[in-house]
Design a protein around this motif. Structure first.
Motif, mmCIF file in Angstrom:
data_model
loop_
_atom_site.group_PDB
_atom_site.id
_atom_site.type_symbol
_atom_site.label_atom_id
_atom_site.label_comp_id
_atom_site.label_asym_id
_atom_site.label_seq_id
_atom_site.Cartn_x
_atom_site.Cartn_y
_atom_site.Cartn_z
ATOM 1 N N THR B 65 0.808 -1.212 0.000
ATOM 2 C CA THR B 65 0.000 0.000 0.000
ATOM 3 C C THR B 65 0.844 1.266 0.000
ATOM 4 O O THR B 65 0.398 2.289 -0.485
ATOM 5 N N ALA B 66 2.066 1.177 0.541
ATOM 6 C CA ALA B 66 2.882 2.390 0.599
ATOM 7 C C ALA B 66 3.366 2.793 -0.778
ATOM 8 O O ALA B 66 3.622 3.967 -1.038
ATOM 9 N N ILE B 67 3.525 1.834 -1.661
ATOM 10 C CA ILE B 67 4.160 2.158 -2.938
ATOM 11 C C ILE B 67 3.263 1.915 -4.136
ATOM 12 O O ILE B 67 3.618 2.275 -5.248
ATOM 13 N N ASN B 68 2.066 1.316 -3.935
ATOM 14 C CA ASN B 68 1.349 0.871 -5.129
ATOM 15 C C ASN B 68 0.850 2.017 -5.990
ATOM 16 O O ASN B 68 0.867 1.922 -7.205
ATOM 17 N N ARG B 69 0.419 3.123 -5.353
ATOM 18 C CA ARG B 69 -0.190 4.166 -6.156
ATOM 19 C C ARG B 69 0.771 4.739 -7.194
ATOM 20 O O ARG B 69 0.462 4.802 -8.376
ATOM 21 N N PHE B 70 1.955 5.131 -6.741
ATOM 22 C CA PHE B 70 2.812 5.733 -7.766
ATOM 23 C C PHE B 70 3.476 4.698 -8.643
ATOM 24 O O PHE B 70 3.858 4.992 -9.768
ATOM 25 N N ALA B 71 3.531 3.440 -8.159
ATOM 26 C CA ALA B 71 3.997 2.390 -9.061
ATOM 27 C C ALA B 71 3.000 2.182 -10.196
ATOM 28 O O ALA B 71 3.376 1.996 -11.353
ATOM 29 N N ILE B 239 12.183 14.086 -1.421
ATOM 30 C CA ILE B 239 11.663 15.426 -1.680
ATOM 31 C C ILE B 239 10.431 15.708 -0.837
ATOM 32 O O ILE B 239 10.267 16.786 -0.285
ATOM 33 N N TYR B 240 9.521 14.724 -0.749
ATOM 34 C CA TYR B 240 8.254 14.974 -0.070
ATOM 35 C C TYR B 240 8.248 14.502 1.378
ATOM 36 O O TYR B 240 7.206 14.507 2.025
ATOM 37 N N GLY B 241 9.388 14.041 1.879
ATOM 38 C CA GLY B 241 9.451 13.642 3.278
ATOM 39 C C GLY B 241 8.520 12.492 3.615
ATOM 40 O O GLY B 241 7.771 12.542 4.588
ATOM 41 N N LEU B 242 8.542 11.435 2.806
ATOM 42 C CA LEU B 242 7.646 10.311 3.040
ATOM 43 C C LEU B 242 8.330 9.185 3.806
ATOM 44 O O LEU B 242 7.917 8.038 3.723
ATOM 45 N N GLU B 243 9.370 9.524 4.558
ATOM 46 C CA GLU B 243 10.150 8.473 5.206
ATOM 47 C C GLU B 243 9.311 7.577 6.117
ATOM 48 O O GLU B 243 9.646 6.415 6.322
ATOM 49 N N ASP B 244 8.209 8.140 6.672
ATOM 50 C CA ASP B 244 7.412 7.318 7.590
ATOM 51 C C ASP B 244 6.467 6.383 6.848
ATOM 52 O O ASP B 244 5.983 5.406 7.415
ATOM 53 N N ILE B 245 6.157 6.721 5.613
ATOM 54 C CA ILE B 245 5.211 5.880 4.866
ATOM 55 C C ILE B 245 5.962 4.863 4.026
ATOM 56 O O ILE B 245 5.671 3.674 4.058
ATOM 57 N N ILE B 246 6.949 5.329 3.282
ATOM 58 C CA ILE B 246 7.797 4.390 2.547
ATOM 59 C C ILE B 246 9.013 4.147 3.429
ATOM 60 O O ILE B 246 10.010 4.851 3.359
ATOM 61 N N THR B 247 8.902 3.135 4.279
ATOM 62 C CA THR B 247 9.969 2.932 5.254
ATOM 63 C C THR B 247 11.110 2.132 4.644
ATOM 64 O O THR B 247 10.998 1.607 3.544
ATOM 65 N N MET B 391 -0.100 10.673 -4.055
ATOM 66 C CA MET B 391 0.901 9.719 -4.534
ATOM 67 C C MET B 391 0.948 8.471 -3.672
ATOM 68 O O MET B 391 1.576 7.497 -4.025
ATOM 69 N N VAL B 392 0.281 8.507 -2.534
ATOM 70 C CA VAL B 392 0.185 7.317 -1.698
ATOM 71 C C VAL B 392 -1.298 7.011 -1.549
ATOM 72 O O VAL B 392 -2.110 7.923 -1.409
ATOM 73 N N ALA B 393 -1.655 5.748 -1.627
ATOM 74 C CA ALA B 393 -3.068 5.379 -1.570
ATOM 75 C C ALA B 393 -3.596 5.615 -0.158
ATOM 76 O O ALA B 393 -3.385 4.812 0.752
ATOM 77 N N LEU B 394 -4.303 6.730 0.036
ATOM 78 C CA LEU B 394 -4.726 7.147 1.380
ATOM 79 C C LEU B 394 -5.605 6.110 2.042
ATOM 80 O O LEU B 394 -5.332 5.638 3.141
ATOM 81 N N SER B 395 -6.684 5.727 1.340
ATOM 82 C CA SER B 395 -7.650 4.853 2.004
ATOM 83 C C SER B 395 -7.031 3.489 2.279
ATOM 84 O O SER B 395 -7.369 2.830 3.245
#
Lengths: 177, 420
Positions: B65-71, B239-247, B391-395
């Motif tokens: 879920t962390a990476i699927n949307r932009f993939a 760039i977007y500071g997603l370190e907590d979501i894309i760990t 860019m990350v699937a919220l739901s």
């Protein structure tokens, strides 16, 4: 002219929402729905919903797509304009299999998406619930139960009292045109 | 920069259309040059997106879920970029409709026994299904954006969110539709690149005529796709500071997939050699010795180094979890996979059965500009996506949080749910 369209009640978390769904169902309401920012497991049972018939739609369309794919190629290659290409038979079904498969998937995917739209009554640009201001939080982090005016048991004050009695907060009459 | 790349592509295509395919470096034995190399390269890039979104979904891998949307977005844009190449390689692009299943002016229909027509259907279906899949996944997130937006933005988002209300009656059908799409997309992923491989394998050119091609191409596609996902994820994360979501755990899992598929690709290279030797077919044996030690040996060894040696560093946990290492490795994977397609296409064509027809292929400036420009097209789309869509699937991320499980509240003392 403004009129009442339904009742909305807020619950604190998924667990409370699922309990509320059971109670609303047991109280005999039919036209109600539970809103959440993500799907909640066990909610279908709690609300007493039947399984989604989407599988049958998709199944039927995949078969249609595959049949159409094979028949279309047969018609072109063997009936409409037969051409001898490297001495292959007109109806060389092995070679036609890939296009058949592609159409199988394509029809199935259209079935899944548009079948889902149809079953969900989408797209629609407006819905009575959008008259509620607090309802905007549902796609963020809020959990609601809504009961529609059309429901046989609907009664403005009694339904509101009932929702309060099962732990709903921020109870609101949805009013709009 | 992306837009100037796009301009470059349009310019290069414009010149191609004006002047004809003669502006490319094609010569007599090498009738398929960079156009097909780039096409296969870009289609391959697309595969990781669908793999992540469909196959990992069916396998209940919640880390996806962390990476699927932009993939998935990457898939769509890569396939668009790929589709440019078969579109323009015909030279007279206003006749590209010959490839569609409609009769031409002499009422002759296309030949469905031709692998190139299979391609149209396979890639066309792939593109359509990926787009549907992506859009269906976006609907709840578009609704989230709609509920926070105002004015024109709200109207536009409201239109595309289709009136989503997050009701369980909707979720029920929605989840089923998503599952069905994943189920349909899974065999599709495996078939698309198999069909692309079949374009090669149904010919009689030595080095192409092997049954290993479809699985080998699929492994290579997943490999290159993950390389690209990793490159983009590392940049976006920074760039977007997603370190907590894309760990770092997510990145490590992607590196493991790169290691597996990279080793599969290496295994396929060796199998090709083995089968060439085992078959004792002179042309086949020659084709492979020529690949490794002939005039294109430089390309072969770049490919080998990037695709087979580079991923082996991921056996070490330290390297697998190091951001700079994986960034460099992912770039190497992208380079190596481009060279793989180049090696397959050009070495086999430039030296086929008759030594009298041999020739050496070198690209013209227009080949290079078109290829560089294709990155412009890809990144223009991709950056627009990052700017305007979640860019990350919220739901879906919410759905895998422990707090989303009703049991979490019933037994508060122990944490349940799959996600970290």
């Amino acid at each position: 002219m403004n009129q009442t369209l339904g009742v909305l009640a807020r619950f604190a978390n998924p667990a409370e929402l699922i309990d509320a769904a059971k109670k609303v169902r047991d109280a005999g309401y039919e036209k109600f729905d539970c809103h959440s920012p993500f799907p909640i497991h066990g909610m279908d049972d709690a609300m007493g919903l039947k399984r989604s018939p989407l599988g049958y739609i998709v199944g039927a369309l995949t078969v249609t797509g595959a049949t159409f794919g094979m028949a279309f190629q047969y018609w072109i290659a063997a009936v409409e304009y037969p051409l001898v290409i490297s001495g292959k038979p007109f109806f060389s079904w092995q070679a036609f299999f890939i296009v058949t498969f592609a159409l199988f998937v394509l029809f199935g995917a259209f079935g899944a998406v548009f079948g889902m739209f149809g079953l969900n009554r989408l797209p629609r640009l407006h819905h009575p619930l959008f008259y509620s201001d607090q309802f905007a939080k549902v796609t963020d982090d809020a959990f609601f139960v809504s009961i529609e005016l059309d429901d046989a048991k609907f009664d403005e004050s009694k339904t509101q009292e009932f929702l309060a009695s099962i732990g709903g907060t921020d109870i609101e009459l949805v009013v709009g045109e | 920069m992306a837009v100037s790349g796009l301009m470059l592509l349009l310019g290069a295509i414009g010149w191609l259309v004006w002047e004809g395919t003669g502006v490319w470096g094609l010569n007599n034995p090498v009738g398929w040059g960079w156009a097909i190399v780039n096409f296969v390269f870009w289609v391959g890039i697309g595969h990781a997106g669908t793999l992540i979104s469909a196959i990992l979904f069916l396998l209940r891998q919640q880390w996806r879920t962390a990476i699927n949307r932009f993939a998935e977005a990457m898939t769509i844009f890569a396939v668009i970029t790929a589709l440019v190449f078969p579109g323009i390689h015909v030279g007279r692009i206003w006749l590209a409709y010959y490839m569609f299943p409609i009769p031409n002016q002499m009422l002759i229909w296309p030949n469905f026994r031709s692998p190139l027509l299979w391609d149209i259907f396979a890639v066309g279906t792939y593109f359509t299904v990926s787009t549907l899949f992506w859009y269906v996944g976006l609907i709840p997130d578009l609704a989230t954006l709609r509920d926070r937006a105002t004015k024109v933005r709200k109207k536009v988002l409201g239109f595309f969110a289709l009136g989503w209300r997050g009701g369980n009656r909707q979720w029920q059908h929605y989840e089923k539709a998503y599952l069905m799409l994943a189920g349909l997309a899974t065999p599709l992923v495996l078939s698309v690149h198999s069909v692309v491989a079949t374009d090669f394998a149904t010919s009689l050119v030595p080095g192409w005529h092997t049954t290993i091609f479809p699985p080998y191409f699929v492994a290579g596609a997943v490999f290159s796709g993950f390389g690209m996902v990793l490159t983009l994820a590392l940049i976006a994360r920074k760039i977007y500071g997603l370190e907590d979501i894309i760990t770092i755990n997510h990145l490590e899992k992607m590196n493991k997939i790169i290691l597996v598929t990279g080793s599969m690709v290496g295994y396929a290279y060796m199998t090709e050699f083995f089968i060439a030797w085992y078959s004792q077919n002179d042309f086949e044996v020659f084709a492979f010795i020529n690949r490794a030690f002939g005039p294109y040996a430089w390309a072969y060894w770049i490919m080998f180094l990037c695709n087979v040696i580079t991923p082996q560093i991921f056996w070490f946990k330290k390297l697998r979890r190091s951001i700079p290492v994986m960034f460099v490795a992912s770039i190497f994977v992208n380079i190596g996979m481009w060279f793989e397609r180049f090696v397959i296409t050009v070495t086999s064509l430039s030296r086929d059965y008759l030594p009298s027809s041999w020739d050496y292929f070198s690209p013209s400036i227009w080949d290079i500009l078109t290829f560089v420009g294709s990155f412009g097209l890809f990144f223009t789309f991709f950056l627009l996506f990052l700017r305007f869509l979640p860019m990350v699937a919220l739901s879906e991320v919410k759905g895998v949080m422990p707090e989303s499980d009703p049991h979490y509240y019933h037994h508060k003392e122990k944490e349940v749910g799959g996600a970290k």
